[in-house]
Every structure is written in C-alpha cells, then in structure tokens.
Design a protein around this motif. Structure first.
Motif, PDB file in Angstrom:
ATOM      1  N   ALA A   1       0.825  -1.209   0.000  1.00 18.30           N
ATOM      2  CA  ALA A   1       0.000   0.000   0.000  1.00 18.30           C
ATOM      3  C   ALA A   1       0.861   1.263   0.000  1.00 18.30           C
ATOM      4  O   ALA A   1       0.558   2.249  -0.687  1.00 18.30           O
ATOM      5  CB  ALA A   1      -0.935  -0.012   1.203  1.00 18.30           C
TER       6      ALA A   1
ATOM      7  N   LEU B   1       2.228   2.073  -3.404  1.00 23.12           N
ATOM      8  CA  LEU B   1       1.211   2.633  -4.297  1.00 23.12           C
ATOM      9  C   LEU B   1       0.675   3.974  -3.812  1.00 23.12           C
ATOM     10  O   LEU B   1      -0.296   4.499  -4.376  1.00 23.12           O
ATOM     11  CB  LEU B   1       0.053   1.645  -4.437  1.00 23.12           C
ATOM     12  N   ASN B   2       1.327   4.539  -2.752  1.00 20.24           N
ATOM     13  CA  ASN B   2       0.904   5.831  -2.181  1.00 20.24           C
ATOM     14  C   ASN B   2      -0.546   5.804  -1.718  1.00 20.24           C
ATOM     15  O   ASN B   2      -1.299   6.771  -1.906  1.00 20.24           O
ATOM     16  CB  ASN B   2       1.110   6.965  -3.204  1.00 20.24           C
ATOM     17  N   LEU B   3      -0.940   4.698  -1.117  1.00 20.84           N
ATOM     18  CA  LEU B   3      -2.293   4.568  -0.587  1.00 20.84           C
ATOM     19  C   LEU B   3      -2.273   4.759   0.920  1.00 20.84           C
ATOM     20  O   LEU B   3      -1.300   4.384   1.583  1.00 20.84           O
ATOM     21  CB  LEU B   3      -2.865   3.184  -0.904  1.00 20.84           C
ATOM     22  N   PRO B   4      -3.323   5.339   1.488  1.00 24.38           N
ATOM     23  CA  PRO B   4      -3.387   5.467   2.948  1.00 24.38           C
ATOM     24  C   PRO B   4      -3.558   4.096   3.599  1.00 24.38           C
ATOM     25  O   PRO B   4      -4.137   3.189   3.008  1.00 24.38           O
ATOM     26  CB  PRO B   4      -4.627   6.346   3.167  1.00 24.38           C
TER      27      PRO B   4
ATOM     28  N   ASN C   1      -9.881   0.286   3.374  1.00 23.50           N
ATOM     29  CA  ASN C   1     -10.131   0.299   1.930  1.00 23.50           C
ATOM     30  C   ASN C   1      -8.866  -0.037   1.151  1.00 23.50           C
ATOM     31  O   ASN C   1      -8.889  -0.807   0.185  1.00 23.50           O
ATOM     32  CB  ASN C   1     -10.660   1.666   1.502  1.00 23.50           C
ATOM     33  N   SER C   2      -7.755   0.525   1.551  1.00 26.36           N
ATOM     34  CA  SER C   2      -6.494   0.256   0.855  1.00 26.36           C
ATOM     35  C   SER C   2      -6.051  -1.185   1.060  1.00 26.36           C
ATOM     36  O   SER C   2      -5.586  -1.844   0.127  1.00 26.36           O
ATOM     37  CB  SER C   2      -5.405   1.223   1.354  1.00 26.36           C
TER      38      SER C   2
ATOM     39  N   LEU D   1      -7.420  -3.835  -1.169  1.00 24.48           N
ATOM     40  CA  LEU D   1      -6.900  -3.871  -2.533  1.00 24.48           C
ATOM     41  C   LEU D   1      -5.589  -4.633  -2.647  1.00 24.48           C
ATOM     42  O   LEU D   1      -5.287  -5.224  -3.686  1.00 24.48           O
ATOM     43  CB  LEU D   1      -6.695  -2.441  -3.064  1.00 24.48           C
TER      44      LEU D   1
ATOM     45  N   ALA E   1       3.074   5.491   6.551  1.00 30.33           N
ATOM     46  CA  ALA E   1       2.714   5.883   5.189  1.00 30.33           C
ATOM     47  C   ALA E   1       3.620   6.980   4.650  1.00 30.33           C
ATOM     48  O   ALA E   1       3.877   7.051   3.449  1.00 30.33           O
ATOM     49  CB  ALA E   1       1.251   6.337   5.153  1.00 30.33           C
TER      50      ALA E   1
END
Length: 569
Positions: free
Chosen positions: A478, A481-484, A488-489, A492, A516
C-alpha cells in the motif's frame, strides 16, 4: 419444402460458424442481420459451440429436419467429443448412432466460455485454399484444451499477430481468411506459425480422433470404472482407492505446468485441490471436457484404447447381475465366511505383521468382529504368533533423518521471510520442501525421523503470526502505491482480514501515518513486535475475521423478529 435457396456444403472438419460465414459472403448479404434472418429467422446471436436456434436452420434445409439436425451437430460442432463424458439421463435408452437434443442439453454451461476464441493454424489456412479452393475454420482447432494443430504441429493463434485484433467477436461472423486484417496482415502470406511441443501435438491428435470417432454416450459409472481400473493398473492408487495426488503428479511430469496452464484455466489459477474428481453429479462426472481429455490421454494414450476400454467396461457392467438374497445366503455359509475372513486377516498381517486389535478394528472391522465372535481362538493365536521383537534403535532410525532435518531448517528460514508469495509454515508446506515424500503417521515419523520431527515441531507457525506477516506485506504494498493505511487500501493489496490493521496497530501502538509517510522495513517491523512465531493473537480478541471465523453481528433471532415486524406492517 425448404424456404432456403442454398446453404454451402460442409468442408472436412468445418465448424458451423464457418459455414454460416461462408453463406454470408456467397449470398451477397450486406449485413450480418440479413444472414441470421435468412438462416435462423432471428437477430444476430452468439454462435458458440452450438447455436441456440440450430433447429430453425435444420428445418429450413432440404430434407428431413431430424436428419439435418443430426448432420449439423455431428459434422459441424465439437459436441461429438463431449458425448462419451456426459453420462446418461435416467431412463434414457441409447440409440445406436443417434444424437438427440436432450444429449446436447447435458453439456455444462461453463463449456460455453471455452468457445469465446476463434483459432486458426496458418498452414491449414494456406493448405485448404490449395486443396479445396477455400480457407475455412476447423472445429478440431476449437476443442477445449487443444492449443496446437493436430495436422501440422503448429501453435494455434486467436488474434492478429501484428495488431492483436481478436478473430472472434460476440454476435459477429468470423472474418474471411482470404482478406487482410485492418493492419494489413494476411494469413495467406504470413509465415507458418511457431512449432509446438511433442506433447501438445500428441494431445491434439488424441482430441481430434475422439471428435472424429463420434463415440456413443456411456453411463457415468462405466466411464468412472474404466478410469479407476486404468489408474490402479498404472499404479495411481492408494490401497483400494484412486490416488488423485499421484495421478496429478504424473500428469504434471508429462505435460509440464506451462502447457497445463495453457490447456486448463483452473490449473493456471492454481486450483488443484479438486482438479481431478471422479464423483458423479447429476449423472455425469463433474469435470470440464479439457480435463477429461487430458486424463483420458494420459491413462490410455490413444482414442482406440480409450474406446475399447469403455466397451469392455460396458460389457462387464451389463453382465454383472446382483444375486438374489436367498441364493447368496445359501452360497455364503459359515464355513466359506470363516475362510474369507481368515484370508483377509492373513493378508493384512502379511503386509504389516506387528499389528494389534486396534489396527484390525480400523482396517477390517467386519472380518474382525465375526472372527472375534465365532473364531476367537484362531484370531488370538494369529496375533500372538505374528508379534515381532521391537526394532533396535539403529533399525528404527532412517539414515536420511539428518539430511532432511537440515533441508527443513534451511527452508524454514526462507519461508519466514516477508515476501509477496509467502505461505504459512505448517506441516504440509514444510514436507513439500523435501526431495522425496514422507507420508507417515506422527508416531512413525517421530520414530524414524526424530531430528526432522523436532525441527518441524519447533518451526510450526500459528495462524495469527501468519496473519501478522501478511498484514505487514500488505502495508508495504500500500505504501508503494501511495495509498493510505486503512481498510479500503488493505482490501486492494491484501487477501487477509482487512480489520486486522486496526486491531494489530492498536495492540503494538503503530503510527500508521508515520509509516505511510516514511515507509517501513518489514523484517524490522516484525521483529519489533516481540512476538514469537507461535503467537496466539491479541489477548481477548473475539471480533469477526471472515472465512471460517465469521461471526454474525446481529443475532438470527433478532433478524427473524424484524422480518416478522416487516411482514405485519
């Protein structure tokens, strides 16, 4: 009288979709809608393996509708290859050489997805033009699992090699093989395709012969008995049962994983738990045609031997008549039963002499009980006579113990690393790392492989520790991919329970925002938790995690009460 002026004569091994396409070009119709209206009286639809309106086409052709329908199905579709594997409906009388509509209805719906690609052999395209004056689409190229041409040994293609435009389009006719693609590529002027492997061509020849032989349908019990008998003859058995593990291993050795992945979608996705299954569901063995053909080719090697085996098994099944209760009772008397049960016990003791009553109760309950009640002295004497002296320590140890223990220890260090394809360090995954299979009971394994057993027991991983490793890897992905770092992240990038990120981060006081922003070192983060690989999870946690640990949030009684209120209102 037929209201169809003409319909092209079938070419050898031509699929119906190809004949429809040739009719379109020869008739001069401008649109596909006109062609489908002429042949089927309907708007365009997906032709697939068998057009749903094929009976309308059979009625419009000259001659008897039933004969036309049989000719279309048996000569221009891949259905004849399905017939030996579909089983028989209850009360169905087999017609010699017949092909009835309800047989077609037994083809599973999942098989329709196999025919969403149109495949050609470039050598066939060029050779057909020279021999018959027209290039057409062969039905043997569209059998499930077939990825090579049986005649030329070339790999089949399903799209333009230059611009990757697929040949098949839903509700559309097939392209004319004598015309160029949108990019200018032409199958007539293209160099021959790439050569396939020897096993791919042999399988294509086997499937082609099964298709051409147009074998009659057989009972699923006959098919299952034939496969089971051949498996045992070739050594793919475990005692009196078929060993699917041995059969799968042999198939993988012969075909190779890369080829099997091209032939079977389930194998490509790694779904091997029930990849081979001989159970009967709704009168047929529940496997797709590609897998049926793979197994039949692997066991019998040729279509002739496969058909001969089915015929022999059908004769045996027809000759086997159950004896009446009165006759069987008279034949199996006390003396014959004693001899039968004594022979069974002696056979077991010949294979494994140092056994006791517990082993006999487990493996021969009926014989043991009868002998215990009617011939107890013989049974006791037999057991006491076959007792052996306990094996010495040197005899009980397996000389491979030290090597296998070191192999497992090296594998453990790799398996505990946090990687993309990490697996739980359990007994099954550890034993798979050994060069040979060690399928022993825990007691025997402890006796023969004491060092190996000690390493395994010391290295086993708990479910919660495995979840922790998977969660950390999901967090790493995560962040890349620069996701929080939230639920939800995690849904994925991770297949684990997504609510674990809050449960575990709260327990270990992780700063998710800092992770993060600055990234994490997965190995260092795991080490910082201070938990062992036998960690039992957060203390007192009882929340739902999904899967087998799913828990209903709302009591079922409350849900039923609400339903009653809603109905009343």
């Amino acid at each position: 009288m037929s209201d169809l002026l003409f319909f092209p004569m079938s070419m050898p091994d031509e699929m119906l979709h190809s004949r429809i396409t040739r009719y379109h070009y020869l008739s001069g119709n401008r649109t596909e809608a006109e062609t489908f209206r002429d042949l089927f009286g309907s708007s365009p639809f997906g032709v697939g393996m068998l057009p749903k309106q094929i009976n309308h086409l059979a009625a419009r052709l000259p001659g008897d509708m039933a004969c036309n329908l049989y000719e279309l199905i048996s000569s221009n579709t891949t259905f004849p290859a399905y017939r030996p594997f579909l089983g028989l409906s209850e009360g169905m009388d087999q017609e010699e050489g017949g092909c009835r509509v309800h047989e077609v209805a037994r083809v599973p719906r999942r098989e329709a997805t196999v025919h969403r690609k149109a495949r050609i052999c470039l050598s066939c395209v060029q050779q057909d033009l020279l021999e018959v004056g027209y290039s057409y689409w062969h039905r043997s190229h569209h059998l499930p699992g077939v990825i090579a041409c049986w005649r030329h040994g070339e790999t089949l293609i399903h799209a333009c090699p230059e611009c990757y435009l697929p040949f098949y389009r839903k509700n559309k006719l097939l392209p004319n093989l004598t015309e160029e693609c949108l990019c200018g590529w032409s199958p007539l002027s293209a160099p021959v395709g790439g050569s396939c492997s020897d096993i791919e061509m042999k399988f294509a020849i086997f499937a082609h012969k099964i298709l051409q032989r147009n074998m009659p349908p057989v009972c699923s019990k006959v098919l299952g008995s034939s496969l089971t008998r051949q498996c045992k003859k070739l050594g793919f058995n475990h005692g009196g049962l078929v060993s699917t593990a041995k059969l799968i291993a042999s198939i993988r050795d012969k075909y190779g994983d890369e080829v099997l992945s091209k032939m079977d979608r389930a194998f490509e996705q790694g779904k091997l738990d029930a990849w081979i299954r001989f159970r009967v569901y709704k009168g047929q063995i529940d496997m797709p045609l590609a897998r049926h053909l793979i197994i039949a080719f692997h066991l019998f090697g040729s279509a002739e031997k496969f058909e001969s085996s089915l015929n022999s098994e059908a004769i045996l099944a027809g000759a086997a008549k159950p004896a009446s209760p009165s006759k069987s009772k008279g034949k199996v008397g006390k003396g014959s039963r004693k001899d039968e049960y004594r022979q069974k016990i002696e056979t077991l003791l010949a294979f494994k002499s140092d056994v006791g009553m517990e082993y006999l109760w487990t493996n021969a309950y009926k014989a043991t009980r009868w002998l215990k009640e009617n011939d107890g002295k013989w049974l006791s004497a037999k057991l006491s006579a076959t007792k052996r002296e306990p094996a010495s320590a040197e005899e009980s140890f397996d000389p491979r113990d030290q090597l296998y223990a070191e192999t497992i220890q090296a594998a453990v260090e790799k398996m505990y690393r946090i990687t993309k394809d990490q697996k739980r360090v359990n007994l099954g995954n550890l034993l798979k790392t050994l060069p040979t299979r060690v399928s022993l009971t825990p007691a025997v394994r402890q006796q023969k492989f004491p060092l190996l057993s000690e390493v395994i027991e010391r290295s086993l991983e708990s479910v919660w520790h495995f979840r922790l490793r998977r969660l950390i890897w999901g967090m790493v992905e995560a962040i890349k991919l620069n996701l929080p770092l939230n639920t939800n992240s995690m849904s994925l990038v991770s297949a684990g329970p997504i609510r674990l990120i809050f449960v575990i981060s709260s327990l270990f006081e992780w700063d998710l925002e800092d992770f993060a922003k600055n990234g994490i070192d997965p190995e260092a983060l795991l080490k910082s938790t201070g938990v062992s690989h036998k960690w039992e999870g957060p203390p007192g946690y009882q929340g739902p995690l999904g899967g087998h640990a799913y828990q209903r949030k709302t009591p079922i009684v409350e849900l039923l009460g609400r339903a009653g209120v809603d109905e009343a209102s």
